[in-house]
Design an enzyme around this catalytic site. Structure first.
Site, PDB file in Angstrom:
ATOM      1  N   HIS A   1     -26.697  -5.856  20.592  1.00 16.07           N
ATOM      2  CA  HIS A   1     -25.328  -6.237  20.229  1.00 16.07           C
ATOM      3  C   HIS A   1     -24.506  -6.474  21.494  1.00 16.07           C
ATOM      4  O   HIS A   1     -24.880  -6.015  22.575  1.00 16.07           O
ATOM      5  CB  HIS A   1     -24.640  -5.089  19.459  1.00 16.07           C
ATOM      6  CG  HIS A   1     -25.189  -4.829  18.097  1.00 16.07           C
ATOM      7  ND1 HIS A   1     -25.599  -3.582  17.691  1.00 16.07           N
ATOM      8  CD2 HIS A   1     -25.359  -5.644  17.031  1.00 16.07           C
ATOM      9  CE1 HIS A   1     -26.008  -3.641  16.428  1.00 16.07           C
ATOM     10  NE2 HIS A   1     -25.879  -4.871  16.004  1.00 16.07           N
TER      11      HIS A   1
ATOM     12  N   CYS B 122     -21.818   3.037  18.098  1.00 15.28           N
ATOM     13  CA  CYS B 122     -22.468   2.725  16.800  1.00 15.28           C
ATOM     14  C   CYS B 122     -22.290   3.815  15.778  1.00 15.28           C
ATOM     15  O   CYS B 122     -22.347   3.578  14.582  1.00 15.28           O
ATOM     16  CB  CYS B 122     -23.976   2.552  16.954  1.00 15.28           C
ATOM     17  SG  CYS B 122     -24.498   1.762  18.438  1.00 15.28           S
TER      18      CYS B 122
HETATM   19  C1  CIR Z   1     -30.442  -1.170  14.480  1.00 17.21           C
HETATM   20  O1  CIR Z   1     -31.341  -1.773  15.050  1.00 17.21           O
HETATM   21  O2  CIR Z   1     -29.696  -1.713  13.673  1.00 17.21           O
HETATM   22  C2  CIR Z   1     -30.263   0.295  14.761  1.00 17.21           C
HETATM   23  N1  CIR Z   1     -31.524   0.878  15.055  1.00 17.21           N
HETATM   24  C3  CIR Z   1     -29.297   0.505  15.905  1.00 17.21           C
HETATM   25  C4  CIR Z   1     -27.909   0.033  15.601  1.00 17.21           C
HETATM   26  C5  CIR Z   1     -26.969   0.229  16.712  1.00 17.21           C
HETATM   27  N2  CIR Z   1     -25.655  -0.162  16.353  1.00 17.21           N
HETATM   28  C6  CIR Z   1     -24.737  -0.625  17.186  1.00 17.21           C
HETATM   29  O3  CIR Z   1     -25.028  -0.894  18.342  1.00 17.21           O
HETATM   30  N3  CIR Z   1     -23.529  -0.878  16.707  1.00 17.21           N
END
Ligand code: CIR
Length: 263
Positions: free
Chosen positions: A169, A258
């Site tokens: 992201h 996150c």
């Molecule tokens: C994913 O790949 O969606 C999760 N394992 C990690 C999400 C991380 N979220 C973020 O950076 N906002």
């Protein structure tokens, strides 16, 4: 530029299935569930120590990555909540689970929805004053950015799309901590739109440490990134710099931002 004032964070407890969360770094091994719970406890404690109300949602075994609440919703404080359409199939259902919580804070007319063929993760959305920098990534497409812009333009907000090629992201590689300070690593060190900021360059070996949370003149950062810590400590204008261990979440590409929705 006016700084945001945060009052409430939403978090969601990690589920056992977390160990099977999506990851681009399998070499780090699977998260240890018990330790992830402990780290989540510490995360909540750190937030509360800053005087913030924390809405803690129960875990949901159907969605391994559902503790990463930042992705299914974006809040434009005092204005709107935008339910995203998460770009990873195994995560898309998280948006429906988030909705009842958002409805506690926003009336229906203030809730907007990113719709297919648009898809977006909140991890790609970085507000800087009235400008929203949005990562064009594997999880967020141009159609969704267009829909987002239609929602926020009438509120006097501007949207700037930023290509993301090296990171999951946008905020995996850059976070804004107010006062003109932007932490950057990798490709974002060169991003033309970011050159106007005071760039705090994070070396490759500490790149995970670029993802920090700004909260009312305080910073919450991941534990174990001494170069980042030193750089933050040398900046004027911050009261506390709190460290929280998030190593179990790192194994499945999750940073500190996150794990919460902040408004
Ligand atoms: C994913 O790949 O969606 C999760 N394992 C990690 C999400 C991380 N979220 C973020 O950076 N906002």
């Amino acid at each position: 530029m006016k700084k945001p004032i945060y009052k409430t964070f939403i978090v969601k407890r990690p589920c056992h299935a977390l160990i099977d969360g999506i990851t681009g770094s399998p070499e780090l091994g699977k998260p240890d569930y018990e330790n992830a719970v402990k780290q989540h406890d510490e995360y909540i404690k750190a937030i509360k120590s800053l005087g913030i109300e924390v809405e803690v949602l129960p875990s949901d075994e159907r969605y391994p990555d559902s503790c990463f609440v930042e992705d299914p919703v974006i809040i434009i404080p005092g204005e709107l909540a935008i339910i995203t359409n998460p770009g990873a199939e195994s995560r898309n259902g998280e948006k429906a689970e988030m909705l009842p919580t958002i409805q506690k804070f926003f009336p229906e007319e203030k809730i907007k929805y990113i719709k297919a063929p648009g898809y977006m993760d909140g991890g790609d959305v970085m507000p800087v004053g009235d400008t929203y920098y949005i990562g064009l990534s594997d999880r967020t497409n141009a159609e969704a950015i267009k829909q987002f812009e239609e929602f926020v333009k009438p509120l006097g907000k501007k949207v700037i799309a930023i290509p993301v090629t090296q990171f999951l992201h946008l905020k995996t590689g850059t976070t804004y901590i107010e006062n003109g300070n932007l932490l950057v690593t990798g490709e974002f060190e060169q991003t033309p739109e970011f050159q106007q900021f005071n760039l705090i360059r994070v070396p490759k070996e500490e790149e995970y440490g670029v993802n920090v949370i700004y909260c009312n003149d305080n910073i919450i950062m991941p534990a174990g990134y001494p170069t980042v810590k030193k750089a933050l400590e040398s900046l004027p204008g911050y009261k506390k710099i709190l460290e929280v261990d998030s190593s179990e979440y790192k194994k499945i590409d999750g940073g500190l931002t996150c794990l919460s929705v902040r408004f």
